[in-house]
Scaffold this motif. Sequence first.
Motif, mmCIF file in Angstrom:
data_model
loop_
_atom_site.group_PDB
_atom_site.id
_atom_site.type_symbol
_atom_site.label_atom_id
_atom_site.label_comp_id
_atom_site.label_asym_id
_atom_site.label_seq_id
_atom_site.Cartn_x
_atom_site.Cartn_y
_atom_site.Cartn_z
ATOM 1 N N UNK A 18 17.763 13.426 12.778
ATOM 2 C CA UNK A 18 18.456 12.279 12.199
ATOM 3 C C UNK A 18 18.644 11.235 13.288
ATOM 4 N N UNK A 19 18.850 9.996 12.874
ATOM 5 C CA UNK A 19 19.124 8.934 13.826
ATOM 6 C C UNK A 19 19.734 7.747 13.099
ATOM 7 N N UNK A 20 20.322 6.846 13.877
ATOM 8 C CA UNK A 20 20.942 5.642 13.337
ATOM 9 C C UNK A 20 20.444 4.441 14.137
ATOM 10 N N UNK A 21 20.511 3.257 13.509
ATOM 11 C CA UNK A 21 20.112 2.029 14.195
ATOM 12 C C UNK A 21 21.042 0.892 13.784
ATOM 13 N N UNK A 22 21.537 0.153 14.757
ATOM 14 C CA UNK A 22 22.284 -1.080 14.485
ATOM 15 C C UNK A 22 21.263 -2.196 14.263
ATOM 16 N N UNK A 23 21.357 -2.867 13.116
ATOM 17 C CA UNK A 23 20.341 -3.837 12.736
ATOM 18 C C UNK A 23 20.884 -5.255 12.627
ATOM 19 N N UNK A 24 22.079 -5.486 13.138
ATOM 20 C CA UNK A 24 22.649 -6.824 13.122
ATOM 21 C C UNK A 24 23.349 -7.151 11.817
ATOM 22 N N UNK A 25 24.309 -8.074 11.875
ATOM 23 C CA UNK A 25 25.088 -8.515 10.721
ATOM 24 C C UNK A 25 25.751 -7.357 9.981
ATOM 25 N N UNK A 26 26.153 -6.339 10.744
ATOM 26 C CA UNK A 26 26.858 -5.212 10.164
ATOM 27 C C UNK A 26 25.984 -4.179 9.494
ATOM 28 N N UNK A 60 13.942 -6.670 11.024
ATOM 29 C CA UNK A 60 12.925 -7.219 10.124
ATOM 30 C C UNK A 60 12.035 -6.147 9.492
ATOM 31 N N UNK A 61 12.267 -4.874 9.803
ATOM 32 C CA UNK A 61 11.426 -3.802 9.271
ATOM 33 C C UNK A 61 12.130 -3.108 8.103
ATOM 34 N N UNK A 62 11.717 -3.366 6.857
ATOM 35 C CA UNK A 62 12.337 -2.694 5.714
ATOM 36 C C UNK A 62 11.958 -1.212 5.686
ATOM 37 N N UNK A 63 12.689 -0.407 4.919
ATOM 38 C CA UNK A 63 12.474 1.049 4.944
ATOM 39 C C UNK A 63 11.047 1.487 4.608
ATOM 40 N N UNK A 64 10.417 0.873 3.601
ATOM 41 C CA UNK A 64 9.072 1.311 3.245
ATOM 42 C C UNK A 64 8.058 0.998 4.340
ATOM 43 N N UNK A 65 8.233 -0.124 5.016
ATOM 44 C CA UNK A 65 7.332 -0.448 6.127
ATOM 45 C C UNK A 65 7.572 0.482 7.310
ATOM 46 N N UNK A 66 8.815 0.884 7.508
ATOM 47 C CA UNK A 66 9.109 1.849 8.573
ATOM 48 C C UNK A 66 8.365 3.163 8.334
ATOM 49 N N UNK A 67 8.394 3.656 7.101
ATOM 50 C CA UNK A 67 7.700 4.910 6.810
ATOM 51 C C UNK A 67 6.187 4.751 6.953
ATOM 52 N N UNK A 68 5.662 3.577 6.623
ATOM 53 C CA UNK A 68 4.241 3.323 6.824
ATOM 54 C C UNK A 68 3.883 3.369 8.302
ATOM 55 N N UNK A 69 4.706 2.752 9.132
ATOM 56 C CA UNK A 69 4.473 2.776 10.578
ATOM 57 C C UNK A 69 4.545 4.196 11.128
ATOM 58 N N UNK A 70 5.493 4.981 10.634
ATOM 59 C CA UNK A 70 5.609 6.373 11.089
ATOM 60 C C UNK A 70 4.386 7.180 10.668
#
Length: 214
Positions: A18-26, A60-70
């Motif tokens: 598991x992991x977390x990321x701060x992505x700005x603007x809360x 700027x990386x939405x969840x579906x694009x993140x999974x594509x990159x992974x």
Amino acid sequence: ADVAVRCEAAASVGGDFYTFARLGRGRVGTMLGDVSSHGLSAALIAAEVLAAVGIHANSTTPPDEMLTLLRDSLADELEKTEMYLTIFYGILDPTAGRLVYASAGHPHAFRVPRTGSAERLDPTAPPLGLVEAGRFGRRMVPWHFAHDLLVLFTDGLQDHANDTGERFGEARILARIETDRACTPQQLVDRVFQDLADFGGPAADDRTLLVLRM
């Protein structure tokens, strides 16, 4: 965010992560995954996932694009090892009042509201490593901040069996969360694992539970 996680490996190391990321603007990105099998080989895949997330997670990386990159970065390793993994990645946005997520075959993801039953956050694509190409899909869920709970766990928790062979089951986990939903995330995690200990039986797989309120 008020968050609690407990991750127990069945061996000295495991494939849950598991992991977390701060992505700005809360906004907060939250990821949980489960590599098939357990032990050293699964732990190595999990480590590669976390390293890739550290590179790609940004505002700027939405969840579906993140999974594509992974998927693209892990393709060779998954093919070589014949392993796969389920993975959930969601972005909580308090300003917009929503959760945007993508899930590669991870069924154990839930929104637990202040009242009522837990709502399953259905997978949007097959697990990584089972399909070489295709879109992951993205979903948006309205989110009541300060009240809703994000609950993620791996199948080692629900598949845990006692000495008679009875499975702990998803229903027991959700019943505990729903009954005690007013408690803190740490209390909820502790109570589920206490129920698991009372249920008995040895750990045969990695077990992870994440509960978040923000």
